[in-house]
Design a protein around this motif. Structure first.
Motif, PDB file in Angstrom:
ATOM      1  N   UNK A 177      18.727 -16.356  -9.044  1.00 25.01           N
ATOM      2  CA  UNK A 177      18.817 -17.095 -10.315  1.00 25.01           C
ATOM      3  C   UNK A 177      17.806 -18.228 -10.304  1.00 25.01           C
ATOM      4  N   UNK A 178      17.335 -18.581 -11.500  1.00 25.04           N
ATOM      5  CA  UNK A 178      16.312 -19.610 -11.671  1.00 25.04           C
ATOM      6  C   UNK A 178      16.922 -20.808 -12.399  1.00 25.04           C
ATOM      7  N   UNK A 179      16.751 -22.011 -11.849  1.00 20.44           N
ATOM      8  CA  UNK A 179      17.210 -23.247 -12.490  1.00 20.44           C
ATOM      9  C   UNK A 179      15.983 -24.046 -12.886  1.00 20.44           C
ATOM     10  N   UNK A 180      15.789 -24.244 -14.199  1.00 18.15           N
ATOM     11  CA  UNK A 180      14.552 -24.876 -14.663  1.00 18.15           C
ATOM     12  C   UNK A 180      14.785 -25.805 -15.851  1.00 18.15           C
ATOM     13  N   UNK A 181      16.006 -26.277 -16.064  1.00 18.42           N
ATOM     14  CA  UNK A 181      16.267 -27.186 -17.178  1.00 18.42           C
ATOM     15  C   UNK A 181      16.978 -28.435 -16.682  1.00 18.42           C
ATOM     16  N   UNK A 182      16.745 -29.566 -17.365  1.00 18.98           N
ATOM     17  CA  UNK A 182      17.327 -30.835 -16.969  1.00 18.98           C
ATOM     18  C   UNK A 182      16.405 -31.604 -16.043  1.00 18.98           C
ATOM     19  N   UNK A 183      16.825 -32.793 -15.656  1.00 22.53           N
ATOM     20  CA  UNK A 183      16.040 -33.608 -14.724  1.00 22.53           C
ATOM     21  C   UNK A 183      16.073 -32.963 -13.347  1.00 22.53           C
ATOM     22  N   UNK A 184      15.103 -33.317 -12.460  1.00 22.40           N
ATOM     23  CA  UNK A 184      15.121 -32.738 -11.111  1.00 22.40           C
ATOM     24  C   UNK A 184      16.456 -32.912 -10.401  1.00 22.40           C
ATOM     25  N   UNK A 185      17.068 -34.089 -10.542  1.00 26.73           N
ATOM     26  CA  UNK A 185      18.360 -34.325  -9.895  1.00 26.73           C
ATOM     27  C   UNK A 185      19.431 -33.388 -10.453  1.00 26.73           C
TER      28      UNK A 185
END
Length: 208
Positions: A177-185
């Protein structure tokens, strides 16, 4: 490229190219959503979609089709609830009983005239969609759709690197799965919350 959120583009194209011919169309394709990862939601998954266009197509026909589909998958206890989707009216959500609880598996309805009339469709169109991964959870008796690896993209500048890494891992047979939304934290917090078997991150210094 454009990341599609639904596979409806395929069925709409078929209707546009064959507006007068009764049809029953079934498709499976990859879609992308801005979802928070949890035990039953993923930002990338495969959508199962179907349409029926023929004289007399109706809501009872649609409900019977869905109940038959799930019964053949081993889930005879099916119920539908009223819902809202912008392109269908009436609209409904489909739920099955699993481990004593009702679990929502998808949406369905009759395409609105605003959708079908510009295409020149000659009959009503029943339509439905559901997530393949969630259905696979049930068939495999799994309680979650957790990935083997979660790829975290720290900023949009390296999004293409993250997508390519996820593709290569997926080609190797891993659930990714790819996580690419929101702030880095927020991206890291979201990924760690899911407790994947492995976590892979990308920033502007990385290559793959």
């Amino acid at each position: 490229g454009l990341l599609r959120t639904h596979t409806t583009v395929n069925t709409i194209r078929h209707l546009a190219e064959n507006p007068k011919e009764p049809c029953r169309v079934f498709s499976v394709g990859r879609v992308f959503r801005k979802e928070s990862i949890d035990r039953t939601h993923l930002p990338e998954f495969h959508q199962i979609e179907g349409i029926i266009m023929e004289p007399g197509a109706s809501l009872p026909m649609l409900v019977t089709t869905l109940k038959t589909f799930y019964a053949k998958m081993g889930y005879p206890d099916v119920r539908v609830r009223p819902a809202y989707f912008p392109y269908t009216e009436p609209s409904l959500e489909v739920e099955i009983k699993w481990r004593g609880k009702w679990l929502e598996l998808g949406g369905a309805g009759i395409f609105r005239p605003e959708v079908t009339e510009p295409l020149g469709c000659s009959a009503p169109v029943c339509a439905w969609g559901m997530g393949l991964e969630r259905l696979a959870m049930l068939v495999g008796e799994k309680s979650e759709a957790r990935a083997d690896v979660i790829v975290v993209v720290e900023n949009d500048a390296v999004l293409s690197k993250g997508i390519e890494a996820a593709r290569k891992l997926r080609d190797g047979g891993m659930a990714v799965e790819l996580v690419a939304s929101g702030s880095p934290k927020k991206r890291f917090d979201k990924a760690r919350k899911e407790n994947p078997k492995a976590l892979l991150s990308f920033d502007q210094r990385d290559t793959f």
